[in-house]
Motif scaffolding. Structure first.
Motif, PDB file in Angstrom:
ATOM      1  N   ASP A   1      34.589  44.216  44.923  1.00 35.81           N
ATOM      2  CA  ASP A   1      35.456  44.780  45.961  1.00 35.81           C
ATOM      3  C   ASP A   1      35.595  43.851  47.162  1.00 35.81           C
ATOM      4  O   ASP A   1      36.244  44.175  48.142  1.00 35.81           O
ATOM      5  N   GLY A   2      34.952  42.661  47.102  1.00 40.80           N
ATOM      6  CA  GLY A   2      35.053  41.675  48.177  1.00 40.80           C
ATOM      7  C   GLY A   2      33.929  41.752  49.190  1.00 40.80           C
ATOM      8  O   GLY A   2      33.802  40.878  50.038  1.00 40.80           O
ATOM      9  N   SER A   3      33.099  42.787  49.133  1.00 39.88           N
ATOM     10  CA  SER A   3      31.989  42.908  50.075  1.00 39.88           C
ATOM     11  C   SER A   3      30.852  41.977  49.668  1.00 39.88           C
ATOM     12  O   SER A   3      30.778  41.523  48.526  1.00 39.88           O
ATOM     13  N   SER A   4      29.981  41.711  50.615  1.00 42.54           N
ATOM     14  CA  SER A   4      28.890  40.767  50.380  1.00 42.54           C
ATOM     15  C   SER A   4      27.549  41.484  50.337  1.00 42.54           C
ATOM     16  O   SER A   4      27.389  42.554  50.905  1.00 42.54           O
TER      17      SER A   4
ATOM     18  N   THR B   1      28.728  38.210  45.995  1.00 48.37           N
ATOM     19  CA  THR B   1      29.987  38.832  46.403  1.00 48.37           C
ATOM     20  C   THR B   1      30.385  39.839  45.338  1.00 48.37           C
ATOM     21  O   THR B   1      30.545  39.493  44.172  1.00 48.37           O
TER      22      THR B   1
ATOM     23  N   ASP C   1      30.095  44.671  38.152  1.00 49.69           N
ATOM     24  CA  ASP C   1      29.320  43.893  39.129  1.00 49.69           C
ATOM     25  C   ASP C   1      28.024  43.372  38.501  1.00 49.69           C
ATOM     26  O   ASP C   1      27.603  42.244  38.768  1.00 49.69           O
TER      27      ASP C   1
END
Length: 129
Positions: A112-115, A109, A59
């Protein structure tokens, strides 16, 4: 004494379930020992930290690939990673990359797709999830 608003004394210990003025009997309460209280506090603290957000190296690298939104910043960041193997010195160099541009930020983003949100300033990057 003897006024109409006064309640007559009762001999009961407040155990009548129909009364709203029940009393707590401390003699019947199970008070935890000091060791039990410490254990409860430690357990609550460990539950808090186990649910903390974990930021992966991937990330962080994804955020760095965006650059600092200024000309050639992606190239300069890539060069920092290629030429500086020491993690602390690399962090200082990255902070210098972001410092001249002042504070800023953008939505982010995660893998894992979370914001969340990504802030940058002279101290470096701050991730919010």
């Amino acid at each position: 004494m003897g006024a109409a608003h006064e309640q007559p004394e009762s001999a009961g210990g407040g155990n009548d379930p129909d009364r709203a003025d029940l009393q707590l009997n401390f003699l019947e309460a199970a008070i935890p020992t000091e060791a039990q209280q410490i254990e409860s506090i430690d357990q609550a603290e460990s539950e808090k930290s186990s649910s903390a957000f974990v930021l992966s190296q991937a990330d962080i690298e994804k955020a760095l690939r965006r650059g600092s939104n200024f000309e050639n910043s992606k190239l300069r960041i890539w060069e920092i990673y290629q030429t500086q193997p020491d993690r602390k010195l690399r962090a200082k160099a990255l902070a210098k990359e972001y410092a001249p541009h002042g504070p800023g930020g953008c939505s982010h983003t995660y893998l894992d797709g979370s914001s969340g949100w990504l802030d940058h300033d002279s101290k470096g990057l701050t991730f919010e999830h």
